[in-house]
Design a protein around this motif. Structure first.
Motif, PDB file in Angstrom:
ATOM      1  N   UNK A 115       0.838  -1.204   0.000  1.00 41.49           N
ATOM      2  CA  UNK A 115       0.000   0.000   0.000  1.00 41.49           C
ATOM      3  C   UNK A 115       0.872   1.252   0.000  1.00 41.49           C
ATOM      4  N   UNK A 116       1.806   1.300   0.941  1.00 40.24           N
ATOM      5  CA  UNK A 116       2.704   2.457   1.018  1.00 40.24           C
ATOM      6  C   UNK A 116       3.836   2.381   0.000  1.00 40.24           C
ATOM      7  N   UNK A 117       3.972   1.226  -0.637  1.00 46.05           N
ATOM      8  CA  UNK A 117       5.015   0.984  -1.635  1.00 46.05           C
ATOM      9  C   UNK A 117       6.392   1.270  -1.057  1.00 46.05           C
ATOM     10  N   UNK A 118       6.682   0.618   0.045  1.00 45.18           N
ATOM     11  CA  UNK A 118       7.990   0.720   0.665  1.00 45.18           C
ATOM     12  C   UNK A 118       8.467  -0.658   1.094  1.00 45.18           C
ATOM     13  N   UNK A 119       9.777  -0.771   1.222  1.00 48.86           N
ATOM     14  CA  UNK A 119      10.398  -1.925   1.870  1.00 48.86           C
ATOM     15  C   UNK A 119      11.318  -1.391   2.953  1.00 48.86           C
ATOM     16  N   UNK A 120      11.376  -2.088   4.071  1.00 50.09           N
ATOM     17  CA  UNK A 120      12.300  -1.736   5.151  1.00 50.09           C
ATOM     18  C   UNK A 120      13.293  -2.884   5.268  1.00 50.09           C
ATOM     19  N   UNK A 121      14.577  -2.560   5.129  1.00 48.59           N
ATOM     20  CA  UNK A 121      15.587  -3.617   5.049  1.00 48.59           C
ATOM     21  C   UNK A 121      16.798  -3.277   5.899  1.00 48.59           C
ATOM     22  N   UNK A 122      17.539  -4.331   6.247  1.00 48.61           N
ATOM     23  CA  UNK A 122      18.847  -4.155   6.871  1.00 48.61           C
ATOM     24  C   UNK A 122      19.899  -3.992   5.771  1.00 48.61           C
ATOM     25  N   UNK A 123      21.085  -3.481   6.114  1.00 49.31           N
ATOM     26  CA  UNK A 123      22.057  -3.121   5.069  1.00 49.31           C
ATOM     27  C   UNK A 123      22.676  -4.293   4.333  1.00 49.31           C
ATOM     28  N   UNK A 124      22.665  -5.499   4.935  1.00 49.45           N
ATOM     29  CA  UNK A 124      23.289  -6.641   4.292  1.00 49.45           C
ATOM     30  C   UNK A 124      22.403  -7.375   3.300  1.00 49.45           C
ATOM     31  N   UNK A 125      21.186  -6.896   3.074  1.00 50.32           N
ATOM     32  CA  UNK A 125      20.307  -7.533   2.097  1.00 50.32           C
ATOM     33  C   UNK A 125      20.902  -7.380   0.700  1.00 50.32           C
ATOM     34  N   UNK A 126      20.992  -8.467  -0.035  1.00 49.71           N
ATOM     35  CA  UNK A 126      21.523  -8.429  -1.400  1.00 49.71           C
ATOM     36  C   UNK A 126      20.480  -7.815  -2.332  1.00 49.71           C
ATOM     37  N   UNK A 127      20.947  -6.988  -3.248  1.00 49.09           N
ATOM     38  CA  UNK A 127      20.051  -6.266  -4.145  1.00 49.09           C
ATOM     39  C   UNK A 127      19.088  -7.211  -4.869  1.00 49.09           C
ATOM     40  N   UNK A 149      23.551  -9.341  -8.144  1.00 50.73           N
ATOM     41  CA  UNK A 149      23.404 -10.670  -7.551  1.00 50.73           C
ATOM     42  C   UNK A 149      24.234 -10.837  -6.276  1.00 50.73           C
ATOM     43  N   UNK A 150      25.191  -9.941  -6.037  1.00 51.87           N
ATOM     44  CA  UNK A 150      26.046 -10.066  -4.859  1.00 51.87           C
ATOM     45  C   UNK A 150      26.133  -8.790  -4.029  1.00 51.87           C
ATOM     46  N   UNK A 151      25.965  -7.629  -4.623  1.00 51.64           N
ATOM     47  CA  UNK A 151      26.128  -6.387  -3.869  1.00 51.64           C
ATOM     48  C   UNK A 151      24.966  -6.186  -2.890  1.00 51.64           C
ATOM     49  N   UNK A 152      25.223  -5.425  -1.828  1.00 53.59           N
ATOM     50  CA  UNK A 152      24.234  -5.236  -0.778  1.00 53.59           C
ATOM     51  C   UNK A 152      23.598  -3.856  -0.855  1.00 53.59           C
ATOM     52  N   UNK A 153      22.431  -3.747  -0.260  1.00 55.62           N
ATOM     53  CA  UNK A 153      21.729  -2.458  -0.226  1.00 55.62           C
ATOM     54  C   UNK A 153      22.548  -1.417   0.533  1.00 55.62           C
ATOM     55  N   UNK A 154      23.188  -1.815   1.623  1.00 55.59           N
ATOM     56  CA  UNK A 154      24.024  -0.879   2.358  1.00 55.59           C
ATOM     57  C   UNK A 154      25.155  -0.334   1.510  1.00 55.59           C
ATOM     58  N   UNK A 155      25.789  -1.213   0.742  1.00 54.78           N
ATOM     59  CA  UNK A 155      26.844  -0.768  -0.167  1.00 54.78           C
ATOM     60  C   UNK A 155      26.309   0.127  -1.262  1.00 54.78           C
ATOM     61  N   UNK A 156      25.138  -0.229  -1.795  1.00 53.31           N
ATOM     62  CA  UNK A 156      24.497   0.614  -2.821  1.00 53.31           C
ATOM     63  C   UNK A 156      24.225   2.015  -2.291  1.00 53.31           C
ATOM     64  N   UNK A 157      23.762   2.092  -1.035  1.00 54.03           N
ATOM     65  CA  UNK A 157      23.493   3.392  -0.418  1.00 54.03           C
ATOM     66  C   UNK A 157      24.805   4.145  -0.199  1.00 54.03           C
ATOM     67  N   UNK A 158      25.823   3.439   0.243  1.00 51.99           N
ATOM     68  CA  UNK A 158      27.100   4.087   0.518  1.00 51.99           C
ATOM     69  C   UNK A 158      27.719   4.741  -0.692  1.00 51.99           C
ATOM     70  N   UNK A 159      27.541   4.131  -1.873  1.00 51.72           N
ATOM     71  CA  UNK A 159      28.136   4.675  -3.095  1.00 51.72           C
ATOM     72  C   UNK A 159      27.130   5.354  -4.006  1.00 51.72           C
ATOM     73  N   UNK A 160      25.854   5.373  -3.599  1.00 51.90           N
ATOM     74  CA  UNK A 160      24.802   5.966  -4.443  1.00 51.90           C
ATOM     75  C   UNK A 160      24.812   5.323  -5.825  1.00 51.90           C
ATOM     76  N   UNK A 161      24.796   4.003  -5.859  1.00 50.23           N
ATOM     77  CA  UNK A 161      25.002   3.261  -7.103  1.00 50.23           C
ATOM     78  C   UNK A 161      23.836   3.397  -8.065  1.00 50.23           C
ATOM     79  N   UNK A 162      24.104   3.007  -9.305  1.00 47.59           N
ATOM     80  CA  UNK A 162      23.095   3.082 -10.359  1.00 47.59           C
ATOM     81  C   UNK A 162      22.886   1.728 -11.008  1.00 47.59           C
TER      82      UNK A 162
END
Length: 468
Positions: A115-127, A149-162
């Motif tokens: 409904x809110x179209x959100x996910x709440x995750x910890x940083x080690x979740x793989x993309x 397939x291997x990078x994590x959401x925390x890492x994606x946030x840290x580098x502002x990945x695309x």
């Protein structure tokens, strides 16, 4: 400078460090075997120095992260946050005598809310894990780095990945709505929101996205989601010159098309892929453009883009009929980096982003630089947003060739700035590009960034030596 104040911890502190950490962590979360800790020293970047960690910590809870930061702050020991270490700028490289804070064990998806179209995750979740999980609810998390397939959401946030879909859906920063962050002294701070709108106070959430763990440690993220789009259909267009392919990109964007993917491979990359996978692309192909649409009826858009490619000089245009054929057309792009690695054994992957209108100048300039240094440099690009990845192929065992590779890498970054671009579109600054960050943002910008760092990390213990 903040960074110069933190060095390897003295022996007395080192001797006390493990005991202090174990007071708030289970034994299995604290790694001290040098053979094991050494494996956490580097990410995937070339030419980036790394120190030897004093200890590697793998927490599972927010409270454990807080304990690590409190201990580090009290002992003045540097802390290097890490995800899956798939980064390409040395941003996760260890500092001598540091605590490596690996967040890969914090890998829970805490909530998916359609409904809110959100996910709440910890940083080690793989993309990819998150993408598949939200897909089961008819939702879509667009940021898709090539290492998804291997990078994590925390890492994606840290580098502002695309990723490949940025041309339509944007980068990680546009999907991070809120964060829980452990600060350098162990305090827990929440930023942002769960709501669709929210403008209360300074946007500290965006400040942490792309900060490479230098301001705080992300322990939870609220991510925006979109409805899952239809399967995309892909068109491949072959060109006899990179300039013609870049002209086609300009025509596509000028006409207002919104592709879900618009990727370009230069002739060097095409030939490397042919050599590796025998894909049968003509040897005369000097550029391959891939364009996709994920609308309910992509046919008219693909036809219009095909016509624009032909007007720009495409020698052949091949539209896919279905998702399976689309995947076959994308196979060449997915093999690009593997194929270029096979050329010499080692690669340096640059990440220069230029205005779309200067894309042709960028590729032409890279070709001149490759000739100047006598190197093979292939370019694959997220052409729709001007983000190029010139990939320098070299023999790491040859000192002269390694020197030329590094010099060519720097010259490519200088070219990007000359064309009105930026030294990084999605890989971050880390160690590899920190001198170039200073050139890009200038002395006043650098002073302000250091002042922000001082506020959040007055002792300079968080990922020292990175960014600036």
């Amino acid at each position: 400078m903040i960074m110069s104040r933190i060095e390897a911890a003295p022996d007395a502190v080192q001797g006390n460090l493990t005991d202090r950490l174990l007071a708030g962590l289970p034994a299995e979360a604290v790694l001290t075997d040098p053979d094991i800790t050494a494996s956490y020293a580097n990410d995937m970047a070339s030419f980036c120095p790394a120190g030897t960690p004093a200890v590697v910590v793998l927490p599972r809870t927010v409270e454990q992260v807080q304990h690590v930061l409190r201990t580090a702050s009290e002992l003045r020991v540097p802390v290097v946050p890490q995800g899956a270490r798939t980064g390409l700028s040395g941003g996760a490289n260890a500092t001598e005598g540091c605590i490596v804070l690996s967040l890969i064990k914090m890998d829970r998806i805490l909530e998916i809310n359609p409904v809110d179209r959100i996910a709440v995750v910890e940083p080690g979740v793989v993309n990819a894990t998150l993408s598949r999980a939200v897909g089961e609810h008819g939702l879509y998390y667009p940021p898709d780095p090539s290492s998804w397939e291997t990078c994590t959401i925390g890492g994606n946030i840290g580098t502002a990945s695309g990723g490949l879909c940025c041309v339509k859906y944007g980068v990680t920063a546009e999907y991070v709505l809120g964060l829980d962050v452990v600060l350098a002294d162990g305090r827990l701070m929440s930023t942002g929101r769960r709501t669709a709108k929210g403008v209360a106070g300074y946007d500290l959430t965006r400040l942490f996205v792309g900060s490479e763990g230098s301001l705080g440690v992300v322990v939870r993220a609220v991510l925006g989601l979109r409805p899952k789009p239809p399967e995309q259909l892909v068109l491949a267009a072959e060109f006899s010159s990179a300039a013609a392919a870049c002209d086609a990109v300009c025509r596509i964007m000028e006409r207002g098309h919104v592709p879900s993917l618009l990727e370009l491979m230069d002739g060097t990359t095409v030939r490397a892929v042919n050599e590796l996978a025998r894909m049968g692309l003509p040897e005369t192909t000097e550029a391959l453009l891939l364009c996709a649409f994920d609308t309910p009826d992509p046919g008219p858009d693909l036809a219009a883009v095909g016509a624009l490619c032909e007007a720009a000089g495409a020698t052949e245009v091949v539209p896919a009929d279905d998702a399976a054929e689309s995947e076959l057309l994308l196979q060449a792009r997915r093999l690009s980096l593997t194929a270029l690695e096979a050329v010499k054994g080692t690669t340096m992957i640059d990440d220069v982003c230029v205005p779309r209108s200067r894309l042709g100048d960028m590729l032409e300039g890279v070709e001149r630089i490759a000739d100047k240094y006598g190197l093979t440099i292939g370019v694959c690009a997220h052409a729709g947003d001007g983000n190029t990845h010139p990939t320098v192929c070299f023999d790491a065992q040859d000192p002269d060739e390694s020197r030329r590779a590094r010099e060519s890498f720097d010259e490519i970054m200088a070219l990007g700035l000359e064309l009105g671009g930026t030294i990084t579109g999605e890989h971050g600054v880390g160690v590899l590009k920190k001198e170039w960050l200073a050139r890009e943002i200038g002395p006043v910008g650098l002073e302000m960034q250091r002042a922000v760092k001082q506020v959040f990390d007055p002792q300079g213990i968080l990922n020292p030596g990175k960014l600036f």
